[in-house]
Design a protein around this motif. Structure first.
Motif, PDB file in Angstrom:
ATOM      1  N   ALA A 198       9.604  25.096  23.131  1.00 17.61           N
ATOM      2  CA  ALA A 198      10.219  25.564  24.281  1.00 17.61           C
ATOM      3  C   ALA A 198      11.124  24.529  24.673  1.00 17.61           C
ATOM      4  N   TYR A 199      12.231  24.935  25.254  1.00 19.94           N
ATOM      5  CA  TYR A 199      13.248  24.200  25.984  1.00 19.94           C
ATOM      6  C   TYR A 199      13.118  24.386  27.337  1.00 19.94           C
ATOM      7  N   GLY A 200      12.609  23.269  28.138  1.00 17.03           N
ATOM      8  CA  GLY A 200      12.140  23.476  29.477  1.00 17.03           C
ATOM      9  C   GLY A 200      11.131  25.063  29.597  1.00 17.03           C
ATOM     10  N   GLY A 215      17.857  34.765   9.155  1.00 20.90           N
ATOM     11  CA  GLY A 215      17.884  35.349  10.715  1.00 20.90           C
ATOM     12  C   GLY A 215      19.306  35.123  11.291  1.00 20.90           C
ATOM     13  N   SER A 216      19.257  35.852  12.397  1.00 17.06           N
ATOM     14  CA  SER A 216      20.761  35.686  12.985  1.00 17.06           C
ATOM     15  C   SER A 216      20.753  34.545  13.929  1.00 17.06           C
ATOM     16  N   ASN A 217      22.001  34.420  14.662  1.00 17.85           N
ATOM     17  CA  ASN A 217      22.190  33.416  15.667  1.00 17.85           C
ATOM     18  C   ASN A 217      21.066  33.387  16.674  1.00 17.85           C
ATOM     19  N   GLY A 218      20.565  32.150  16.979  1.00 16.49           N
ATOM     20  CA  GLY A 218      19.775  31.975  18.003  1.00 16.49           C
ATOM     21  C   GLY A 218      18.600  32.401  17.732  1.00 16.49           C
ATOM     22  N   ALA A 219      17.911  32.889  16.304  1.00 22.23           N
ATOM     23  CA  ALA A 219      16.584  33.287  16.487  1.00 22.23           C
ATOM     24  C   ALA A 219      15.407  32.307  16.291  1.00 22.23           C
ATOM     25  N   GLY A 220      15.937  30.935  16.292  1.00 22.01           N
ATOM     26  CA  GLY A 220      14.961  29.883  16.441  1.00 22.01           C
ATOM     27  C   GLY A 220      14.629  29.159  15.097  1.00 22.01           C
ATOM     28  N   LYS A 221      15.427  29.352  14.260  1.00 23.17           N
ATOM     29  CA  LYS A 221      15.417  28.561  13.058  1.00 23.17           C
ATOM     30  C   LYS A 221      15.525  27.072  12.986  1.00 23.17           C
ATOM     31  N   THR A 222      16.780  26.473  13.631  1.00 21.60           N
ATOM     32  CA  THR A 222      17.124  25.298  13.766  1.00 21.60           C
ATOM     33  C   THR A 222      15.806  24.758  14.873  1.00 21.60           C
ATOM     34  N   THR A 223      15.194  25.318  15.669  1.00 17.16           N
ATOM     35  CA  THR A 223      14.469  24.784  16.607  1.00 17.16           C
ATOM     36  C   THR A 223      13.183  24.578  15.680  1.00 17.16           C
ATOM     37  N   THR A 224      12.805  25.469  14.968  1.00 17.86           N
ATOM     38  CA  THR A 224      11.458  25.532  14.048  1.00 17.86           C
ATOM     39  C   THR A 224      11.704  24.199  13.074  1.00 17.86           C
ATOM     40  N   GLU A 245      19.338  29.516   6.183  1.00 14.42           N
ATOM     41  CA  GLU A 245      20.748  29.820   5.977  1.00 14.42           C
ATOM     42  C   GLU A 245      20.860  31.369   6.745  1.00 14.42           C
ATOM     43  N   GLN A 246      22.158  31.257   7.142  1.00 13.57           N
ATOM     44  CA  GLN A 246      22.807  32.444   7.606  1.00 13.57           C
ATOM     45  C   GLN A 246      23.225  33.337   6.594  1.00 13.57           C
ATOM     46  N   ASN A 247      23.602  32.398   5.529  1.00 16.70           N
ATOM     47  CA  ASN A 247      24.018  33.317   4.359  1.00 16.70           C
ATOM     48  C   ASN A 247      22.879  33.965   3.600  1.00 16.70           C
ATOM     49  N   GLN A 290      10.937  29.876  26.101  1.00 16.11           N
ATOM     50  CA  GLN A 290      10.363  29.567  24.726  1.00 16.11           C
ATOM     51  C   GLN A 290      11.318  30.091  23.557  1.00 16.11           C
ATOM     52  N   ALA A 291      11.608  29.120  22.656  1.00 17.29           N
ATOM     53  CA  ALA A 291      12.603  29.632  21.641  1.00 17.29           C
ATOM     54  C   ALA A 291      11.963  30.100  20.273  1.00 17.29           C
ATOM     55  N   VAL A 292      10.706  29.294  20.132  1.00 19.49           N
ATOM     56  CA  VAL A 292       9.922  29.685  19.016  1.00 19.49           C
ATOM     57  C   VAL A 292       8.581  30.173  19.579  1.00 19.49           C
ATOM     58  N   ASP A 297      19.287  22.704   6.686  1.00 22.30           N
ATOM     59  CA  ASP A 297      19.439  23.469   7.766  1.00 22.30           C
ATOM     60  C   ASP A 297      21.151  23.927   7.872  1.00 22.30           C
ATOM     61  N   GLU A 298      21.155  25.118   7.414  1.00 28.06           N
ATOM     62  CA  GLU A 298      22.596  25.887   7.146  1.00 28.06           C
ATOM     63  C   GLU A 298      23.440  25.014   6.203  1.00 28.06           C
ATOM     64  N   PRO A 299      23.218  24.650   5.025  1.00 25.49           N
ATOM     65  CA  PRO A 299      23.972  23.720   4.194  1.00 25.49           C
ATOM     66  C   PRO A 299      25.437  24.267   4.438  1.00 25.49           C
ATOM     67  N   PRO A 318      20.335  17.863   8.411  1.00 24.24           N
ATOM     68  CA  PRO A 318      20.312  18.695   9.700  1.00 24.24           C
ATOM     69  C   PRO A 318      21.605  19.372   9.475  1.00 24.24           C
ATOM     70  N   GLU A 319      21.474  20.568  10.597  1.00 27.45           N
ATOM     71  CA  GLU A 319      22.698  21.440  10.796  1.00 27.45           C
ATOM     72  C   GLU A 319      23.750  20.401  11.400  1.00 27.45           C
ATOM     73  N   GLY A 320      25.009  20.510  10.618  1.00 23.32           N
ATOM     74  CA  GLY A 320      26.010  19.510  11.446  1.00 23.32           C
ATOM     75  C   GLY A 320      25.957  18.131  10.589  1.00 23.32           C
TER      76      GLY A 320
HETATM   77  P1  ATP Z   1      21.783  29.284  14.695  1.00 32.77           P
HETATM   78  O1  ATP Z   1      21.926  29.909  13.197  1.00 32.77           O
HETATM   79  O2  ATP Z   1      22.759  29.917  15.637  1.00 32.77           O
HETATM   80  O3  ATP Z   1      21.883  27.781  14.512  1.00 32.77           O
HETATM   81  P2  ATP Z   1      18.952  29.553  15.200  1.00 32.77           P
HETATM   82  O4  ATP Z   1      18.046  30.401  14.523  1.00 32.77           O
HETATM   83  O5  ATP Z   1      18.749  28.031  14.384  1.00 32.77           O
HETATM   84  O6  ATP Z   1      20.443  29.745  15.235  1.00 32.77           O
HETATM   85  P3  ATP Z   1      18.203  27.931  17.262  1.00 32.77           P
HETATM   86  O7  ATP Z   1      19.064  26.927  17.551  1.00 32.77           O
HETATM   87  O8  ATP Z   1      16.790  27.526  16.985  1.00 32.77           O
HETATM   88  O9  ATP Z   1      18.459  29.206  16.629  1.00 32.77           O
HETATM   89  O10 ATP Z   1      18.044  28.316  19.031  1.00 32.77           O
HETATM   90  C1  ATP Z   1      17.000  29.461  19.381  1.00 32.77           C
HETATM   91  C2  ATP Z   1      17.250  29.740  20.678  1.00 32.77           C
HETATM   92  O11 ATP Z   1      16.991  28.334  21.692  1.00 32.77           O
HETATM   93  C3  ATP Z   1      18.438  30.017  21.221  1.00 32.77           C
HETATM   94  O12 ATP Z   1      18.252  30.822  22.289  1.00 32.77           O
HETATM   95  C4  ATP Z   1      19.177  28.694  21.776  1.00 32.77           C
HETATM   96  O13 ATP Z   1      20.083  29.237  22.829  1.00 32.77           O
HETATM   97  C5  ATP Z   1      17.834  28.008  22.422  1.00 32.77           C
HETATM   98  N1  ATP Z   1      18.258  26.538  22.417  1.00 32.77           N
HETATM   99  C6  ATP Z   1      18.654  25.619  21.155  1.00 32.77           C
HETATM  100  N2  ATP Z   1      18.874  24.439  21.489  1.00 32.77           N
HETATM  101  C7  ATP Z   1      18.646  24.376  22.926  1.00 32.77           C
HETATM  102  C8  ATP Z   1      18.654  23.302  23.762  1.00 32.77           C
HETATM  103  N3  ATP Z   1      18.680  22.048  23.671  1.00 32.77           N
HETATM  104  N4  ATP Z   1      18.321  23.857  25.309  1.00 32.77           N
HETATM  105  C9  ATP Z   1      18.141  24.941  25.496  1.00 32.77           C
HETATM  106  N5  ATP Z   1      18.062  25.890  24.756  1.00 32.77           N
HETATM  107  C10 ATP Z   1      18.421  25.785  23.416  1.00 32.77           C
END
Ligand code: ATP
Length: 239
Positions: free
Chosen positions: A15-17, A39-48, A196-198, A20-22, A164-166, A87-89
């Motif tokens: 969770a972020y605060g 998975g699409s943008n914001g699905a939680g992949k990078t957080t995982t 990957e998004q691709n 819950q992202a994952v 992460d998203e190379p 990492p991504e970026g």
């Molecule tokens: P993308 O492909 O766009 O990178 P993703 O699947 O990797 O997407 P995450 O970056 O893990 O997704 O984000 C998952 C959720 O957590 C999103 O709703 C995002 O807005 C939120 N999130 C990510 N980083 C933070 C942060 N530092 N603070 C608060 N919320 C965050």
């Protein structure tokens, strides 16, 4: 019998605060496999990925690497054990040269001759890095920085490489090159988790795939079967 799991994620919540992202994720990556997490943008992949590598705290669940829990362990410590993320970026050290970035990738090693040989090996994979060995990393193009980030990760001799998203933001030629290198690394026996998004390219390379949606795993299976699955095709392959 299937190969043993090198990386196992069970009931992971992050969770972020208060958000819950994952939300309870289970998956594993077995020895010698290339597994794609799409998975699409914001699905939680990078957080995982960040939770696995110790850059974000785990709220619930567990992460095992080589059969032991690594929950709460730091990223640098995990690199020493063979769990390395690109990492991504990219995250290259902008004010250091290409060679210095590669040397830093080997910070856990002290075999000077081996390190020098590995830098040569990376230069063989990416001749562009060799041509620019003394250039500051921050002045390189996005594609060159991705090559460097992958090269730096390989310098740690990873057992499991997390990418992460190379391909993000790269030109089509550079995307081809990066996926070619991912495939080569995998063929050389490194276990790979590819976010990957691709989705199409990622599943073509992979043994198995997982789809993440809104913080949970919504589908999983054999990557080739997923490529022909109508649900995956409709949602992630643009059909
Ligand atoms: P993308 O492909 O766009 O990178 P993703 O699947 O990797 O997407 P995450 O970056 O893990 O997704 O984000 C998952 C959720 O957590 C999103 O709703 C995002 O807005 C939120 N999130 C990510 N980083 C933070 C942060 N530092 N603070 C608060 N919320 C965050």
């Amino acid at each position: 019998m299937s190969a043993k799991a090198l990386l196992k994620v069970s009931g992971l919540k992050v969770a972020y605060g208060g958000i819950q992202a994952v939300k309870g994720v289970d998956f594993e990556v077995r020895e010698g496999e290339l597994v794609s997490l799409i998975g699409s943008n914001g699905a939680g992949k990078t957080t995982t990925m960040k939770a696995i590598t110790g850059t974000l705290p785990v709220m619930a669940g567990d992460i095992e690497f080589l059969g032991k829990s690594i929950k709460g362990r730091g990223a640098w410590d995990l690199v020493a054990e063979g769990l390395v993320m690109v990492p991504e970026g990219r995250g290259v050290f902008a004010r250091m040269t290409i060679t210095e970035n590669l040397q830093i990738g080997a910070y856990i090693r002290n075999d000077k001759a081996g390190i020098a040989a590995d830098i040569d090996r990376i230069f063989g994979i990416f001749p562009r890095l060799k041509e620019r060995a003394t250039q500051l990393a921050g002045t390189m193009s996005g594609g060159e920085q991705q090559m460097l980030a992958m090269g730096r990760a390989l310098m740690a001799r990873p057992k499991v490489l997390l990418l992460d998203e190379p391909s993000m933001g790269l030109s089509p030629i550079m995307v081809d090159k990066i996926f070619e290198v991912v495939q080569d690394v995998y063929k050389q026996g490194v276990t790979v988790l590819l976010v990957e998004q691709n989705a199409s390219r990622a599943l073509q390379l992979a043994d198995r795939g997982y789809v993440m949606e809104s913080g949970v795993i919504s589908m999983s299976g054999d990557a080739k079967a997923m490529l022909t699955d109508p649900k995956v095709r409709a949602a992630y392959l643009g059909e």
